[in-house]
Design an enzyme around this catalytic site. Structure first.
Site, PDB file in Angstrom:
ATOM      1  NE  ARG A  70      -3.137   8.503  -4.792  1.00 54.58           N
ATOM      2  CZ  ARG A  70      -1.836   8.726  -4.618  1.00 54.58           C
ATOM      3  NH1 ARG A  70      -0.983   7.700  -4.542  1.00 54.58           N
ATOM      4  NH2 ARG A  70      -1.387   9.962  -4.529  1.00 54.58           N
TER       5      ARG A  70
ATOM      6  CG  LEU B  25      -1.847  -1.155   1.461  1.00 54.28           C
ATOM      7  CD1 LEU B  25      -2.637  -0.954   2.752  1.00 54.28           C
ATOM      8  CD2 LEU B  25      -2.798  -1.325   0.284  1.00 54.28           C
ATOM      9  CG  ASP B  26       0.186   4.477  -2.726  1.00 58.52           C
ATOM     10  OD1 ASP B  26       1.062   3.780  -3.273  1.00 58.52           O
ATOM     11  OD2 ASP B  26      -0.752   5.006  -3.346  1.00 58.52           O
ATOM     12  NE  ARG B  27       5.847   8.194   3.089  1.00 57.52           N
ATOM     13  CZ  ARG B  27       6.975   8.186   3.791  1.00 57.52           C
ATOM     14  NH1 ARG B  27       6.933   8.322   5.103  1.00 57.52           N
ATOM     15  NH2 ARG B  27       8.144   8.054   3.194  1.00 57.52           N
TER      16      ARG B  27
END
Length: 259
Positions: A181, A67-69
């Protein structure tokens, strides 16, 4: 009962067996170190601390879904080489399914929609101030995401009046970088707090220079993107399992303050 890790990493263990571990990763905890200064500060470091006994006895730490930060939620970790191989095969065979929740700007006109639009790195087709930024483009790789509106609400914001928001469920059918996104931005409903695909990509560049400031808060509303990995399911002949991570307190609070 899920238990928080008693260390500085703050992730919660949702379930554990001899072969795998499932955690609820908070934002903005980074998955892996990307530079020397990150050492000791990432989910990977926390997992190595938690699984010291297993590592000493021949185990490993293999993070299966990254996952993204700034994205919170379910992360699956293999503790053995055999489990890592099996989970990797399940991903390649599309036997692993993910469901996300996102808070977006505006009220979508649709209740459900499927976005089937290819994406690529923006810098491949035009000048881009951010190297990693992706965009919808006909020359891109196939990319498909299903969306469903779960809730619509309004919030009164200081100096901005009443604005509309929606909680949206997202199911990615492909695994492209940033695809949820990018596809939500494409629909005209970017994710709240998204510095790169939100109201202005300049917020990302400004954040890299100044960190979090009142000016950024007034535009982004949240210090991280309102994206949460809610459900991860694996369906193979050997394993049939579903893990769910409850929505985080910061996102629940953002919605609770609305009407």
């Amino acid at each position: 009962m899920p238990q928080p890790l008693a260390a500085a990493y703050h992730f919660t263990v949702l379930e554990e067996t001899d072969d795998w571990l499932v955690v609820n990763k908070p934002a903005p905890l980074q998955i892996h170190p990307s530079k020397p200064a990150d050492a000791g500060l990432t989910l990977w470091d926390g997992l190595r601390e938690l699984l010291r006994y297993e590592l000493v006895n021949g185990g490993q730490v293999s993070i299966i879904n990254r996952l993204d930060r700034e994205t919170s939620g379910v992360v699956l970790v293999a503790k053995t080489s055999r489990a890592a191989r099996e989970m990797g095969k399940a991903m390649m065979r599309r036997q692993m399914h993910k469901t996300y929740l996102a808070i977006v700007h505006g009220w979508p006109e649709w209740e459900q929609v499927e976005v089937d639009e290819p994406i690529l790195r923006q810098g491949e087709v035009m000048e881009s101030r951010v190297w990693v930024k992706q965009r919808v483009h006909p020359q891109g790789a196939p990319c498909r995401t299903g969306f469903q509106v779960m809730r619509r609400f309004e919030k009164r914001l200081a100096d901005r009046g009443v604005e509309r928001f929606a909680l949206v469920q997202a199911e990615p059918h492909t695994g492209r970088m940033h695809q949820i996104r990018v596809h939500l931005q494409f629909t005209g409903h970017p994710i709240v707090g998204d510095k790169l695909y939100g109201v202005d990509e300049g917020c990302y560049l400004e954040f890299m220079e100044t960190n979090w400031t009142p000016s950024l808060e007034s535009r982004l509303l949240l210090p991280r993107q309102a994206l949460h990995s809610q459900v991860l399911s694996v369906r193979t002949p050997e394993l049939e399992q579903t893990w769910t991570a409850p929505l985080t307190e910061d996102l629940e609070r953002f919605m609770a303050e609305g009407r």
